[in-house]
Design an enzyme around this catalytic site. Structure first.
Site, PDB file in Angstrom:
ATOM      1  N   SER A 190       0.795  -1.230   0.000  1.00 41.32           N
ATOM      2  CA  SER A 190       0.000   0.000   0.000  1.00 41.32           C
ATOM      3  C   SER A 190       0.825   1.277   0.000  1.00 41.32           C
ATOM      4  CB  SER A 190      -0.943   0.003   1.197  1.00 41.32           C
ATOM      5  OG  SER A 190      -0.213  -0.013   2.399  1.00 41.32           O
ATOM      6  N   HIS A 218      -5.008  -3.294  -2.922  1.00 41.55           N
ATOM      7  CA  HIS A 218      -4.595  -2.363  -3.983  1.00 41.55           C
ATOM      8  C   HIS A 218      -4.444  -3.043  -5.335  1.00 41.55           C
ATOM      9  CE1 HIS A 218      -4.025   0.913  -1.143  1.00 41.55           C
ATOM     10  NE2 HIS A 218      -3.620  -0.041  -0.316  1.00 41.55           N
ATOM     11  N   LYS A 249     -11.610   0.760  -2.442  1.00 43.13           N
ATOM     12  CA  LYS A 249     -10.563   1.366  -3.268  1.00 43.13           C
ATOM     13  C   LYS A 249     -11.002   1.313  -4.737  1.00 43.13           C
ATOM     14  CE  LYS A 249      -7.444   1.266   0.472  1.00 43.13           C
ATOM     15  NZ  LYS A 249      -6.831   0.408   1.453  1.00 43.13           N
TER      16      LYS A 249
END
Ligand SMILES: *Cc1c(COP(=O)(O)O)cnc(C)c1O
Length: 397
Positions: A190, A218, A249
């Site tokens: 991250s 991610h 995300k």
């Protein structure tokens, strides 16, 4: 009361003295490459909304529809009467997207990590973490009470040493339940944006009979032929016991998930305390996440992801011309590491003065002395935005 507040003020002063004081900033606009902070416009290079879905009309429409049909709140925990249709639809969409037997959604990625790790491990077990895993995994590892071992970032030799140690230890531990070893890594890290050698890690954990949990926070929506994550790209999805991620995300909504076998999910429903003892996610969040998953799998999702890759190429070219040394930008997270906390903070301030929002990341998010500007690109940025960033960086450093 006075004594309490004085004590905290004193602690905050110490944080300030170290250049580590943090404050909230009010954003008065939706997530976008352009945001309004305290009434002023900024070009935003800080969001994890990698595909630009957080403010996408499809996700908003899905959220609104869910509110109209199921209300604003979910009323209870999942095991009482809070398991609503949007939760089941989301879990079906997640399992289909990830190609796993089953899936479970949590109120956040943090809750997914803590609930899952603590459900699986106890004090006789061993948990092995990459040095750079996210705070939620570190907290879960501490809370579960298992023996905690950490290997240097992406260091397969050290991981193997620890696995060997754990195996030898198991053969001497006696008890009713066989002690277990769980390896946990992120797929895309991250704060560094680099990738875990998933294939090699899978081979190691298999050789030593350990379990593996991969946090794809991610990578979900961005990697692999179907954008399922790095496990798909490395072709090891079906060899990972626990696939974890966030819906907050690239998927544009909010919440966390675990994907895996049906028996894993049944077990978590019975044993994951952050799932059991918490009000179910609101219908709007789950419906938006389902829409996000559908969008990621559509041709629009493919286009957005390709566009992001193209922009990353531009950024890398520009940074390397300016004297940086990136061999490849592996993900949409680009760390510009300066080291000193004060330096990173002052650079971020200079960039803000020029209308660019790039956050300085400091201890405790990263190790002391490795403070950085963490640039994130999203599919919504333009090549002009990147040119503006490069210009401002050249001017500020
Ligand atoms: C953001 C993040 C999480 C937590 O997910 P939330 O849904 O935001 O709670 C977990 N792991 C990693 C690597 C993350 O970056």
């Amino acid at each position: 009361m006075k004594d309490f507040n004085d004590e905290l003020r004193c602690r905050l002063d110490q944080i300030r003295d170290q250049g580590l004081y943090r404050e909230l900033r009010q954003v008065d606009s939706p997530q976008s490459p352009r945001i309004e902070l305290n009434g002023k416009p900024f070009l935003n290079f800080s969001s994890n909304d990698y595909l630009g879905l957080a403010n996408h009309p499809d996700l908003k429409a899905a959220a609104i529809k869910a509110i109209e049909k199921f209300g604003a709140g979910s009323g209870a925990s999942r095991l009482i009467c809070g398991s609503l249709t949007p939760h089941f639809e989301l879990e079906a969409a997640l399992a289909a997207f990830k190609g796993t037997e089953s899936a479970l959604s949590f109120s956040s990625g943090y809750a997914a990590a803590v609930g899952t790790i603590c459900a699986l491990l106890g004090k006789d077990d061993v948990i092995i973490l990459d040095k750079l895993v996210h705070a939620c995994i570190v907290d879960a590892a501490r809370l579960c009470g298992a023996k905690l071992r950490v290997f240097a970032h992406n260091d397969l030799n050290e991981l193997e040493e620890i696995l060997r140690w754990a195996n030898e230890r198991i053969s001497v531990v006696s008890g009713t339940q066989r002690p277990r070893t769980l390896v946990v890594t992120e797929s895309v890290f991250s704060m560094d944006g680099d990738l875990a050698p998933l294939r090699e890690i899978v081979e190691l954990k298999e050789r030593y009979g350990a379990w593996l949990m991969v946090d794809e926070a991610h990578a979900t929506g961005l990697f692999g032929p179907n954008r399922r994550g790095l496990a798909e790209e490395a072709m090891v999805s079906d060899r990972i016991e626990i696939q974890m991620g966030t819906l907050g995300k690239a998927l544009g909504a909010s919440g966390g998930y675990i994907c895996g076998s049906k028996v894993l999910i049944d077990y978590l429903v019975n044993r994951a305390r952050s799932f059991i003892f918490s009000t179910a996610p609101v219908p709007a969040a789950s419906a938006a996440a389902t829409a996000g998953i559908q969008l990621v799998q559509s041709s629009e999702g493919a286009e957005r992801s390709a566009r992001l890759r193209q922009l990353l190429g531009r950024l890398m070219e520009g940074l390397n011309k300016a004297g940086w040394n990136f061999e490849a930008l592996s993900s949409s997270i680009v760390p510009l590491i300066f080291g000193e906390e004060v330096k990173a903070v002052s650079l971020a301030t200079k960039l803000r003065e020029q209308g660019l929002f790039v956050p300085a990341i400091r201890y405790p998010t990263v190790a002391r002395g490795s403070a950085r500007l963490r640039v994130t690109l999203t599919a919504g940025h333009t090549t002009e935005d990147i040119a503006q960033l490069l210009k401002a960086l050249a001017f500020s450093i």
